[in-house]
Design a protein around this motif. Structure first.
Motif, PDB file in Angstrom:
ATOM      1  N   ARG A  12       0.822  -1.226   0.000  1.00  0.00           N
ATOM      2  CA  ARG A  12       0.000   0.000   0.000  1.00  0.00           C
ATOM      3  C   ARG A  12       0.850   1.268   0.000  1.00  0.00           C
ATOM      4  N   LEU A  13       2.089   1.137   0.466  1.00  0.00           N
ATOM      5  CA  LEU A  13       2.983   2.306   0.488  1.00  0.00           C
ATOM      6  C   LEU A  13       3.651   2.537  -0.869  1.00  0.00           C
ATOM      7  N   LYS A  14       3.425   1.598  -1.812  1.00  0.00           N
ATOM      8  CA  LYS A  14       4.062   1.712  -3.131  1.00  0.00           C
ATOM      9  C   LYS A  14       3.071   2.137  -4.217  1.00  0.00           C
ATOM     10  N   LYS A  15       1.810   2.362  -3.821  1.00  0.00           N
ATOM     11  CA  LYS A  15       0.777   2.678  -4.805  1.00  0.00           C
ATOM     12  C   LYS A  15       0.630   4.188  -5.022  1.00  0.00           C
ATOM     13  N   PRO A  49      -1.834   7.420   2.464  1.00  0.00           N
ATOM     14  CA  PRO A  49      -1.480   5.999   2.244  1.00  0.00           C
ATOM     15  C   PRO A  49      -0.844   5.352   3.478  1.00  0.00           C
ATOM     16  N   GLN A  50      -0.228   6.163   4.334  1.00  0.00           N
ATOM     17  CA  GLN A  50       0.394   5.619   5.547  1.00  0.00           C
ATOM     18  C   GLN A  50      -0.631   5.127   6.563  1.00  0.00           C
ATOM     19  N   VAL A  51      -1.889   5.571   6.419  1.00  0.00           N
ATOM     20  CA  VAL A  51      -2.949   5.016   7.262  1.00  0.00           C
ATOM     21  C   VAL A  51      -3.889   4.147   6.416  1.00  0.00           C
ATOM     22  N   GLY A  52      -3.394   3.716   5.246  1.00  0.00           N
ATOM     23  CA  GLY A  52      -4.123   2.762   4.422  1.00  0.00           C
ATOM     24  C   GLY A  52      -5.197   3.361   3.531  1.00  0.00           C
ATOM     25  N   VAL A  53      -5.198   4.690   3.379  1.00  0.00           N
ATOM     26  CA  VAL A  53      -6.186   5.343   2.525  1.00  0.00           C
ATOM     27  C   VAL A  53      -5.471   5.861   1.276  1.00  0.00           C
ATOM     28  N   LEU A  54      -5.835   5.299   0.115  1.00  0.00           N
ATOM     29  CA  LEU A  54      -5.101   5.653  -1.114  1.00  0.00           C
ATOM     30  C   LEU A  54      -5.714   6.871  -1.795  1.00  0.00           C
ATOM     31  N   GLN A  55      -5.741   7.983  -1.027  1.00  0.00           N
ATOM     32  CA  GLN A  55      -6.227   9.255  -1.558  1.00  0.00           C
ATOM     33  C   GLN A  55      -5.188  10.325  -1.304  1.00  0.00           C
ATOM     34  N   LEU A 141       2.299  10.089  -1.782  1.00  0.00           N
ATOM     35  CA  LEU A 141       1.089   9.989  -2.611  1.00  0.00           C
ATOM     36  C   LEU A 141       1.407   9.327  -3.950  1.00  0.00           C
ATOM     37  N   ASP A 142       2.687   9.316  -4.318  1.00  0.00           N
ATOM     38  CA  ASP A 142       3.114   8.674  -5.560  1.00  0.00           C
ATOM     39  C   ASP A 142       3.822   7.349  -5.287  1.00  0.00           C
ATOM     40  N   GLY A 143       3.640   6.829  -4.081  1.00  0.00           N
ATOM     41  CA  GLY A 143       4.213   5.530  -3.746  1.00  0.00           C
ATOM     42  C   GLY A 143       5.713   5.553  -3.567  1.00  0.00           C
ATOM     43  N   LYS A 144       6.237   6.739  -3.243  1.00  0.00           N
ATOM     44  CA  LYS A 144       7.693   6.878  -3.116  1.00  0.00           C
ATOM     45  C   LYS A 144       8.083   7.170  -1.666  1.00  0.00           C
ATOM     46  N   LEU A 145       9.104   6.457  -1.194  1.00  0.00           N
ATOM     47  CA  LEU A 145       9.588   6.629   0.175  1.00  0.00           C
ATOM     48  C   LEU A 145      10.961   7.298   0.153  1.00  0.00           C
TER      49      LEU A 145
END
Ligand code: NI
Length: 172
Positions: A12-15, A49-55, A141-145
């Motif tokens: 989910r952190l990569k999406k 995305p860090q709390v599992g919401v892909l918005q 937000l772009d799946g980048k860490l």
């Protein structure tokens, strides 16, 4: 209400997160929950995305001095519209990668456009820690860490430590 922070590695952190349409009460609640979760951690920024919401939702507050007035910033659909050529190096960390830190080079100033909690468009030039933090959060937000900026070996070492940590946390 506090939410659970997802730890790396997690798909989910990569999406790439979806843009927000209208600012609903549900989205405002999400932003409030994210601020609560961020302050509690404690951290200076958090992306949905860090709390599992892909918005595409980001919260931040880079005021570190407890004597200064807090600035809880909520950003919907934030985007960097221009960046300085000048860069700054900062030892970054991430609530999804606890206790791991590394130097990351980013533009030292960025102009960012976003929608606030009332749905009003805002633009602002961020500098210093705010610039680093906002870029780090928009990357989420772009799946980048932040570890994606490091050399592969360093990234692998951190990821291995995180796999071990998650295994320990999962143990009853
Ligand atoms: Ni982060």
């Amino acid at each position: 209400m506090k939410r659970n922070i997802i730890l790396h590695p997690d798909p989910r952190l990569k999406k790439v997160a979806e843009p927000v349409e209208d600012i609903s009460d549900a989205l405002r609640t999400l932003a409030d929950d994210m601020l609560e979760t961020m302050y509690d951690a404690p951290g200076i920024g958090l992306a949905a995305p860090q709390v599992g919401v892909l918005q595409r939702v980001v919260v931040a507050d880079c005021i570190k001095d407890p004597d200064d007035t807090p600035r809880p910033l909520v950003m919907f659909n934030p985007e960097v519209i221009s960046s300085s050529d000048e860069t700054r190096v900062y030892e970054e960390g991430c609530l999804s990668i606890p206790e791991q830190f590394a130097d990351v080079t980013r533009p030292s100033e960025v102009e960012v456009r976003w929608m606030d909690r009332d749905g009003v468009e805002q633009t602002e030039v961020f500098t210093d820690l705010w610039a680093t933090c906002v870029q780090h959060e928009i990357d989420h937000l772009d799946g980048k860490l932040f570890i994606d900026y490091l050399k592969p070996l360093k990234r692998q070492i951190i990821t291995r430590k995180m796999v071990k940590l998650k295994r320990e946390l999962a143990r009853p």
